[in-house]
Each structure stands twice: as C-alpha cells, then as structure tokens.
Design a protein around this motif. Structure first.
Motif, PDB file in Angstrom:
ATOM      1  N   THR A   1       0.855  -1.125  -0.033  1.00 10.18           N
ATOM      2  CA  THR A   1      -0.075  -0.021   0.096  1.00 10.18           C
ATOM      3  C   THR A   1       0.908   1.324   0.201  1.00 10.18           C
ATOM      4  O   THR A   1       1.532   1.388   0.839  1.00 10.18           O
ATOM      5  N   SER A   2       0.683   2.110  -1.083  1.00 12.06           N
ATOM      6  CA  SER A   2       1.794   3.098  -1.239  1.00 12.06           C
ATOM      7  C   SER A   2       1.497   4.222   0.089  1.00 12.06           C
ATOM      8  O   SER A   2       0.433   4.436   0.356  1.00 12.06           O
ATOM      9  N   THR A   3       2.477   4.656   0.628  1.00 16.54           N
ATOM     10  CA  THR A   3       2.342   5.630   1.705  1.00 16.54           C
ATOM     11  C   THR A   3       2.085   7.185   1.035  1.00 16.54           C
ATOM     12  O   THR A   3       2.060   8.107   1.798  1.00 16.54           O
ATOM     13  N   THR A   4       2.179   7.264  -0.225  1.00 12.58           N
ATOM     14  CA  THR A   4       1.987   8.397  -1.122  1.00 12.58           C
ATOM     15  C   THR A   4       0.867   8.537  -1.661  1.00 12.58           C
ATOM     16  O   THR A   4       0.424   7.532  -2.362  1.00 12.58           O
ATOM     17  N   PRO A   5      -0.101   9.549  -1.420  1.00 12.98           N
ATOM     18  CA  PRO A   5      -1.541   9.534  -2.113  1.00 12.98           C
ATOM     19  C   PRO A   5      -1.225   9.250  -3.615  1.00 12.98           C
ATOM     20  O   PRO A   5      -0.572   9.800  -4.273  1.00 12.98           O
ATOM     21  N   LEU A   6      -2.111   8.415  -3.941  1.00 12.37           N
ATOM     22  CA  LEU A   6      -2.150   8.156  -5.583  1.00 12.37           C
ATOM     23  C   LEU A   6      -2.592   9.303  -6.278  1.00 12.37           C
ATOM     24  O   LEU A   6      -3.671  10.283  -5.715  1.00 12.37           O
ATOM     25  N   PRO A   7      -2.365   9.734  -7.367  1.00 17.25           N
ATOM     26  CA  PRO A   7      -2.991  10.934  -8.391  1.00 17.25           C
ATOM     27  C   PRO A   7      -4.393  10.660  -8.346  1.00 17.25           C
ATOM     28  O   PRO A   7      -4.772   9.380  -8.646  1.00 17.25           O
ATOM     29  N   SER A   8      -5.395  11.374  -8.934  1.00 15.73           N
ATOM     30  CA  SER A   8      -6.668  11.273  -9.112  1.00 15.73           C
ATOM     31  C   SER A   8      -6.661  10.415 -10.463  1.00 15.73           C
ATOM     32  O   SER A   8      -5.890  10.263 -11.229  1.00 15.73           O
ATOM     33  N   GLY A   9      -7.719   9.713 -10.418  1.00 10.51           N
ATOM     34  CA  GLY A   9      -8.002   8.875 -11.683  1.00 10.51           C
ATOM     35  C   GLY A   9      -7.824   9.637 -13.078  1.00 10.51           C
ATOM     36  O   GLY A   9      -7.265   9.618 -14.080  1.00 10.51           O
TER      37      GLY A   9
ATOM     38  N   TYR B   1       0.745  -7.776  -6.966  1.00  7.23           N
ATOM     39  CA  TYR B   1      -0.193  -8.058  -7.991  1.00  7.23           C
ATOM     40  C   TYR B   1      -1.770  -7.554  -7.862  1.00  7.23           C
ATOM     41  O   TYR B   1      -2.092  -6.646  -8.595  1.00  7.23           O
ATOM     42  N   PHE B   2      -2.143  -8.132  -6.796  1.00  8.23           N
ATOM     43  CA  PHE B   2      -3.381  -7.840  -6.377  1.00  8.23           C
ATOM     44  C   PHE B   2      -3.604  -6.857  -5.187  1.00  8.23           C
ATOM     45  O   PHE B   2      -4.791  -6.738  -4.561  1.00  8.23           O
ATOM     46  N   SER B   3      -2.469  -6.032  -4.908  1.00 11.13           N
ATOM     47  CA  SER B   3      -2.675  -5.005  -3.995  1.00 11.13           C
ATOM     48  C   SER B   3      -3.785  -3.918  -4.098  1.00 11.13           C
ATOM     49  O   SER B   3      -4.096  -3.465  -5.457  1.00 11.13           O
ATOM     50  N   GLU B   4      -3.948  -3.283  -3.059  1.00  7.11           N
ATOM     51  CA  GLU B   4      -5.086  -2.126  -2.941  1.00  7.11           C
ATOM     52  C   GLU B   4      -4.311  -0.976  -3.872  1.00  7.11           C
ATOM     53  O   GLU B   4      -5.159  -0.638  -5.043  1.00  7.11           O
ATOM     54  N   THR B   5      -2.905  -0.799  -3.762  1.00  9.96           N
ATOM     55  CA  THR B   5      -2.596   0.173  -4.788  1.00  9.96           C
ATOM     56  C   THR B   5      -2.676  -0.048  -6.211  1.00  9.96           C
ATOM     57  O   THR B   5      -3.061   0.663  -7.126  1.00  9.96           O
ATOM     58  N   MET B   6      -2.248  -1.438  -6.641  1.00 12.10           N
ATOM     59  CA  MET B   6      -2.244  -1.609  -8.052  1.00 12.10           C
ATOM     60  C   MET B   6      -3.605  -1.621  -8.451  1.00 12.10           C
ATOM     61  O   MET B   6      -3.952  -1.284  -9.665  1.00 12.10           O
ATOM     62  N   ILE B   7      -4.383  -2.197  -7.813  1.00 12.93           N
ATOM     63  CA  ILE B   7      -5.886  -2.288  -8.177  1.00 12.93           C
ATOM     64  C   ILE B   7      -6.742  -1.064  -8.319  1.00 12.93           C
ATOM     65  O   ILE B   7      -7.461  -0.643  -9.544  1.00 12.93           O
ATOM     66  N   THR B   8      -6.457  -0.150  -7.337  1.00 20.64           N
ATOM     67  CA  THR B   8      -6.905   1.307  -7.497  1.00 20.64           C
ATOM     68  C   THR B   8      -6.413   2.061  -8.691  1.00 20.64           C
ATOM     69  O   THR B   8      -7.186   2.681  -9.502  1.00 20.64           O
ATOM     70  N   ALA B   9      -5.159   1.996  -8.959  1.00 22.93           N
ATOM     71  CA  ALA B   9      -4.550   2.340 -10.349  1.00 22.93           C
ATOM     72  C   ALA B   9      -5.122   1.982 -11.415  1.00 22.93           C
ATOM     73  O   ALA B   9      -5.577   2.750 -12.528  1.00 22.93           O
ATOM     74  N   VAL B  10      -5.293   0.758 -11.410  1.00 21.89           N
ATOM     75  CA  VAL B  10      -5.807   0.093 -12.930  1.00 21.89           C
ATOM     76  C   VAL B  10      -7.223   0.249 -12.965  1.00 21.89           C
ATOM     77  O   VAL B  10      -7.514   0.588 -14.302  1.00 21.89           O
ATOM     78  N   THR B  11      -8.050   0.251 -12.179  1.00 17.43           N
ATOM     79  CA  THR B  11      -9.441   0.483 -12.341  1.00 17.43           C
ATOM     80  C   THR B  11      -9.725   2.098 -12.612  1.00 17.43           C
ATOM     81  O   THR B  11     -10.525   2.499 -13.100  1.00 17.43           O
ATOM     82  N   ALA B  12      -8.797   2.893 -12.034  1.00 18.10           N
ATOM     83  CA  ALA B  12      -8.864   4.327 -12.566  1.00 18.10           C
ATOM     84  C   ALA B  12      -8.411   4.531 -13.896  1.00 18.10           C
ATOM     85  O   ALA B  12      -9.143   5.307 -14.728  1.00 18.10           O
ATOM     86  N   LEU B  13      -7.327   3.859 -14.344  1.00 25.36           N
ATOM     87  CA  LEU B  13      -6.923   3.998 -15.756  1.00 25.36           C
ATOM     88  C   LEU B  13      -8.061   3.361 -16.553  1.00 25.36           C
ATOM     89  O   LEU B  13      -8.293   3.881 -17.800  1.00 25.36           O
ATOM     90  N   LEU B  14      -8.338   2.542 -16.479  1.00 28.57           N
ATOM     91  CA  LEU B  14      -9.150   1.555 -17.299  1.00 28.57           C
ATOM     92  C   LEU B  14     -10.906   2.230 -17.257  1.00 28.57           C
ATOM     93  O   LEU B  14     -11.579   1.498 -17.891  1.00 28.57           O
ATOM     94  N   GLN B  15     -11.254   2.814 -16.152  1.00 34.01           N
ATOM     95  CA  GLN B  15     -12.448   3.416 -15.761  1.00 34.01           C
ATOM     96  C   GLN B  15     -13.411   2.126 -15.771  1.00 34.01           C
ATOM     97  O   GLN B  15     -14.406   2.144 -16.555  1.00 34.01           O
ATOM     98  N   CYS B  16     -13.103   1.237 -14.939  1.00 35.35           N
ATOM     99  CA  CYS B  16     -13.896  -0.069 -14.796  1.00 35.35           C
ATOM    100  C   CYS B  16     -13.970  -0.345 -13.241  1.00 35.35           C
ATOM    101  O   CYS B  16     -13.429   0.091 -12.286  1.00 35.35           O
ATOM    102  N   SER B  17     -14.752  -1.614 -12.873  1.00 38.99           N
ATOM    103  CA  SER B  17     -15.020  -2.004 -11.627  1.00 38.99           C
ATOM    104  C   SER B  17     -13.910  -3.289 -11.469  1.00 38.99           C
ATOM    105  O   SER B  17     -13.466  -3.742 -12.498  1.00 38.99           O
ATOM    106  N   GLN B  18     -13.602  -3.616 -10.289  1.00 39.12           N
ATOM    107  CA  GLN B  18     -13.041  -4.812 -10.077  1.00 39.12           C
ATOM    108  C   GLN B  18     -13.434  -5.995 -10.725  1.00 39.12           C
ATOM    109  O   GLN B  18     -12.860  -6.993 -11.146  1.00 39.12           O
ATOM    110  N   GLU B  19     -14.744  -6.030 -10.872  1.00 40.99           N
ATOM    111  CA  GLU B  19     -15.539  -7.211 -11.584  1.00 40.99           C
ATOM    112  C   GLU B  19     -15.129  -7.499 -13.020  1.00 40.99           C
ATOM    113  O   GLU B  19     -15.214  -8.365 -13.556  1.00 40.99           O
TER     114      GLU B  19
END
Length: 300
Positions: free
Chosen positions: A2-10, A99-117
């Motif tokens: 989990t990144s200690t630096t806030p992620l940029p917005s989607g 691979y399945f971390s919160e940081t990774m999944i949050t960034a990927v769903t923001a980039l792809l504009q999708c849900s985890q499902e």
C-alpha cells in the motif's frame, strides 16, 4: 503493498497516460517493504540463472518463445510467470500480494475506468540484469514493424483493454520511450531508423527510483537498454479487461499462461477480499484462454 504517498486522481492518471503514453507513480512500494520484495526477487532470479526455473527470457532474444535451453550459455534478462503455482513460497505469495494489492487495483481501475469485476489476471514477470550489456530494438508490443501507416493508425485507435506497468525494486533507467507515439503512426524517420538507434528524435528515458510504478501504453514506440553492471529487478505486469479482442488475447496467451492458470491457488492471500478478487480475475483469464492456438505477436 500500500503506497504511503497518495495516488494521483484517476483523471490525472488518465490525462498523463493519454497525453504522453506513460505515467509515473512514486513510492508505490513503501521503502519499509522493499526488503521483502528484493529478497523474493533475488531468490527467484537465482533459481532462474541456475536453471532451476524453466520460465525465462533468454539473451539476446527479444520476443517469445524463449528457449530455456539457451539460458545456461547465453544468460537471461527476465524471469517469467512469478505467479505460477510452482513458484516456491513465500516468493509466490509476495509477488501475488503486489499484483492484487490495493495500490495496484486502485490505479488500474482508475486508468481503465472499470470495476474490479471487469478485471482479468494477465502476466506478471520480472526483468533482470543480463550477464552482458543488452538492448532491445525499437518496437510496439503488438504492432509489427512491417505495419503500414494506415494499419498503425487503425490499430492505435483501438480502446485500451489492459494496463501495463513496470514496478522497480531498484533504481531503473532501462525504459526509453517516444512520448506521444502511442497515438500516431511512425514518422518517416522512425520508420527508417536503425532498429537500435540511440538518439531517436524526442526520446525520453523513463527514470524510476526504487519503489516507483510506471504504467505505459504497450504500443508506445519504446525499447529497453540494459546495463550488465547495474542491478535490476523490475516487476513487469499487465491486468486486462473482459472485453478482449483477438490481438489482446494473442499478446497474453503467447506467453503460455493458460497452461498453468487453473492450478493457481490464491486462498492464502492476506485477506478474504484480496483472495476473492484474485480468484475472480483468475476465472476470467481461464475463460479467455479456452480458444485454440493464438500464435505470436511479433517475429523474432
């Protein structure tokens, strides 16, 4: 992880990726966690170099298939399939947690504009220091150099159906890109340049500190230049969407992942939500891989 630096917005992530073809997230791996990642990566790399792990990228071959028989004589520049069920623990679990971390999944769903499902488990590999200096030629991952300008333009208009990244465990300046080239056909100069041109107009070296995460469009014009004297362990992965086209399926399945995906067991991940997420992504990968032989994306 989990990144200690806030992620940029989607919106910030998508804007940078659309404009430049890549976007950097600093400190995606907190420095306190780097030791565990490096220890797992070192063990996995040592096994591969000793011939105890058959899934490798061999020097000097750029694209799959990579003959493991050449690993001992030529050396390796990558360790494939770090999520493979035969990867010893705790290393497999450490890689899966990233691979399945919160940081990774949050960034990927923001980039792809999708849900985890909507997400599909794809590739997770590691790029490592080769035994001698080694460079890749300029390329796009899924558009061959023989493509005409019209063919390139048509392919580049396809919507993004995956996110691709490099996650550096040590400082890494190996990736060189031409910003913006993911959105246009090659110029005449780019089309006729030496495949190993060291001074492509507009090129940028993507500099990563340890713990940085860089997402990039896999059809940006790019190459890798690897220094045998500098330690390198960079996790290299992709996560996809369920709405794949044949080109995307080929780009993933050519690596042989469907031969072992059904045997993965993610029940030992740190919490039940991560395990459920992983198992769903695994099921969607298996569904993608039920067709016939897909061939290879690039000649080599």
């Amino acid at each position: 992880m989990t990144s200690t630096t806030p992620l940029p917005s989607g919106e910030e992530l998508r804007t940078s990726l659309a404009r430049d073809g890549f976007v950097r997230i600093s400190n995606a791996i907190p420095h306190k966690d780097l030791r565990d990642f490096r220890e797992a990566a070192t063990r996995a790399t040592s096994r591969a170099r000793a011939g105890q792990w058959p899934y490798v990228r061999t020097v000097p071959k750029q694209f799959p298939p990579w003959p493991v028989s050449e690993a001992a004589s030529h050396g390796i520049w990558g360790v494939q399939h770090v999520l493979h069920p035969d990867m010893p623990d705790p290393d497999r679990r450490v890689f899966a947690e990233s691979y399945f971390s919160e940081t990774m999944i949050t960034a990927v769903t923001a980039l792809l504009q999708c849900s985890q499902e909507d997400l599909v488990m794809e590739l997770y590999n590691m790029l490592v220091r080769p035994p001698q200096d080694f460079a890749l030629r300029w390329h796009r991952d899924d558009i061959p150099p023989s493509a005409s300008p019209k063919e390139e333009e048509e392919r580049l208009q396809h919507p993004m159906l995956h996110a691709q990244w490099n996650l550096a465990l040590y400082s890494d300046s190996s990736l060189i890109v031409v910003p913006g080239s993911h959105a246009r056909a090659r110029t005449d100069m780019e089309r006729t340049a030496d495949p190993y041109e060291d001074d492509m107009p507009g090129q940028t070296v993507v500099k990563m500190a340890a713990g940085d995460l860089v997402f990039y469009n896999n059809n940006i014009l790019h190459r890798g230049v690897y220094d045998s004297k500098t330690e390198r362990m960079t996790l290299h992965g992709t996560i996809g969407l369920t709405a794949v086209d044949p080109a995307r399926a080929r780009n993933i399945l050519q690596h042989g992942i469907r031969e072992w995906a059904e045997r993965c067991d993610f029940s030992d991940l740190p919490d039940s939500d991560m395990a459920v997420l992983a198992q769903g992504m695994q099921r969607r990968l298996i569904a993608m891989g039920t067709g016939g032989d897909v061939g290879f994306s690039q000649p080599d």
